[in-house]
Motif scaffolding. Structure first.
Motif, PDB file in Angstrom:
ATOM      1  N   THR A 175       4.960 -30.300 -10.406  1.00 45.99           N
ATOM      2  CA  THR A 175       6.366 -29.762 -10.571  1.00 45.99           C
ATOM      3  C   THR A 175       6.371 -29.630 -12.095  1.00 45.99           C
ATOM      4  O   THR A 175       5.354 -30.021 -12.755  1.00 45.99           O
ATOM      5  N   PRO A 176       7.486 -29.217 -12.522  1.00 47.63           N
ATOM      6  CA  PRO A 176       7.610 -29.153 -13.964  1.00 47.63           C
ATOM      7  C   PRO A 176       7.411 -30.568 -14.760  1.00 47.63           C
ATOM      8  O   PRO A 176       6.705 -30.536 -15.867  1.00 47.63           O
ATOM      9  N   GLU A 177       7.894 -31.554 -14.295  1.00 47.44           N
ATOM     10  CA  GLU A 177       7.658 -32.672 -15.051  1.00 47.44           C
ATOM     11  C   GLU A 177       6.304 -33.377 -14.854  1.00 47.44           C
ATOM     12  O   GLU A 177       5.759 -33.788 -15.777  1.00 47.44           O
ATOM     13  N   ALA A 233       5.764 -26.067 -17.745  1.00 50.27           N
ATOM     14  CA  ALA A 233       6.122 -27.062 -18.786  1.00 50.27           C
ATOM     15  C   ALA A 233       5.424 -27.187 -20.108  1.00 50.27           C
ATOM     16  O   ALA A 233       4.255 -27.015 -20.048  1.00 50.27           O
ATOM     17  N   THR A 308      10.122 -29.298 -22.062  1.00 48.26           N
ATOM     18  CA  THR A 308      11.089 -28.398 -21.182  1.00 48.26           C
ATOM     19  C   THR A 308      10.177 -27.738 -20.121  1.00 48.26           C
ATOM     20  O   THR A 308       8.969 -27.727 -20.326  1.00 48.26           O
ATOM     21  N   SER A 310      10.260 -25.246 -16.308  1.00 51.66           N
ATOM     22  CA  SER A 310      10.851 -24.174 -15.100  1.00 51.66           C
ATOM     23  C   SER A 310      12.204 -24.529 -14.725  1.00 51.66           C
ATOM     24  O   SER A 310      12.288 -25.861 -14.533  1.00 51.66           O
ATOM     25  N   ALA A 313      14.528 -27.477 -16.449  1.00 52.68           N
ATOM     26  CA  ALA A 313      14.200 -29.064 -16.529  1.00 52.68           C
ATOM     27  C   ALA A 313      13.544 -29.612 -17.800  1.00 52.68           C
ATOM     28  O   ALA A 313      13.340 -28.572 -18.471  1.00 52.68           O
ATOM     29  N   GLY A 315      13.274 -33.384 -20.705  1.00 55.12           N
ATOM     30  CA  GLY A 315      13.308 -34.802 -20.784  1.00 55.12           C
ATOM     31  C   GLY A 315      12.441 -35.269 -21.764  1.00 55.12           C
ATOM     32  O   GLY A 315      11.860 -34.769 -22.530  1.00 55.12           O
TER      33      GLY A 315
END
Length: 338
Positions: A175-177, A233, A308, A310, A313, A315
């Motif tokens: 996932t992006p994270e 990401a 940062t 897609s 998203a 953090g």
């Protein structure tokens, strides 16, 4: 769950650079007996990336130089030791599994269950061939350095339709994270050998100025992407402070905490003629000679990490540190008697 010999089978590379390939051309049918594969790819924009375990890493904005190195997390957190990413089209999974079943290397009962699971007898729908071009079979990849937990990704192949998120119960599916966390592991920052004044050897009770080349200490970043599913990401590291440990208790740091905050992009201040007796904003005063040896001064830079990705998203990730040790010779001030 697949037997270890099947789970640890080959990894296919996903080319994820802009313009380098169409998503439906990304997976090739070749496999190799390794858990990860690396391959350099150059996109139409000239960007160079390296494919590792189904993910392309753009390291073009990384720190460079022989002394550059990886960050160590300032907490117990660490990047994922293994992850899941798209690996096979329906036809490719069929080409991968059927020879294994034919060899009987996993046992008749296991092979029979696998054939049934993938509906292998149906020429039109087996292995989800009726969904060709509409998704991928995902599988696990392993960090090539095999950190603790590398064998925790033991889920069998699973299908994900294009545009859908991977199953929520599958930990470390890209996932992006997760891509940001993988990018964290690929960040390289400049070496942290500080410039000292006096340079050759300092003197007892004489303030020693310390600073780092501000041109090198600027934000660095790595982008991780999987073009097949349109996810990316970027993890960015920014220097925030320099910590100095003199290598002996017989010393005073400046400031007293030993932590030099970055000010206007500068780490410490270069020594200028006429400031020999001034207290440096960043440095150390040794109180005892190092004798015939030297003191191991440890300089460590702390980097803040944010990301940062897609869909907007983003953090923060735990701070990272990178340091180096250098020898400092401390001499007694010689008095001349007349």
């Amino acid at each position: 769950m697949l037997p270890a010999m099947v789970v640890a089978s080959t990894c296919l590379s996903l080319v994820a650079l802009p313009g380098s390939a169409r998503a439906d051309d990304i997976l090739d049918g070749n496999t190799q007996n390794s858990t990860t594969e690396q391959r350099a790819e150059t996109g139409d924009d000239g960007t160079v990336g390296v494919t590792v375990g189904g993910v392309v890493f753009d390291r073009s904005k990384n720190g460079s130089g022989d002394s550059a190195g990886a960050l160590a997390s300032s907490t117990s957190w660490s990047p994922p030791p293994c992850w899941y990413a798209p690996k096979y089209t329906p036809e490719q999974l069929q080409e991968h599994l059927e020879p294994i079943w034919e060899a009987g290397s996993t046992g008749y009962e296991w092979d029979a269950k696998q054939r049934d699971k993938y509906n292998a007898g149906d020429e039109e729908k087996g292995f989800n061939k009726d969904k060709t071009g509409k998704g991928y079979w995902w599988a696990s990849y392993v960090n090539k350095s095999y950190p603790p937990g590398w064998d925790s990704c033991d889920e069998d192949y699973f299908w994900v339709d294009t545009g859908d998120a991977p199953p929520a119960n599958v930990e470390n599916a890209v996932t992006p994270e997760v891509l940001a966390e993988l990018a964290y592991a690929e960040i390289r920052v400049p070496g942290t050998e500080v410039t000292l004044a006096p340079a050759e050897a300092t003197k007892v009770n004489l303030p020693t100025w310390a600073w780092l080349d501000g041109a090198e200490f600027k934000p660095v970043s790595v982008t991780a992407s999987v073009e097949a599913i349109g996810v990316q990401a970027t993890a960015t590291a920014e220097p925030v402070s320099l910590s100095i440990e003199p290598g002996t208790e017989d010393a005073e740091t400046h400031p007293a905490s030993g932590v030099c905050e970055i000010n206007n992009g500068r780490i410490g201040e270069a020594y200028a003629k006429g400031k020999a007796n001034e207290t440096p904003p960043c440095g150390v005063t040794y109180l005892r000679s190092s004798g015939d040896g030297s003191y191991p001064l440890q300089a460590t830079v702390t980097w803040q990490i944010h990301w940062t990705g897609s869909g907007g998203a983003g953090g923060d990730l735990p701070d990272g540190t990178f340091g180096a040790t250098q020898d400092v010779v401390v001499q007694e001030i010689q008095a001349v008697n007349r």
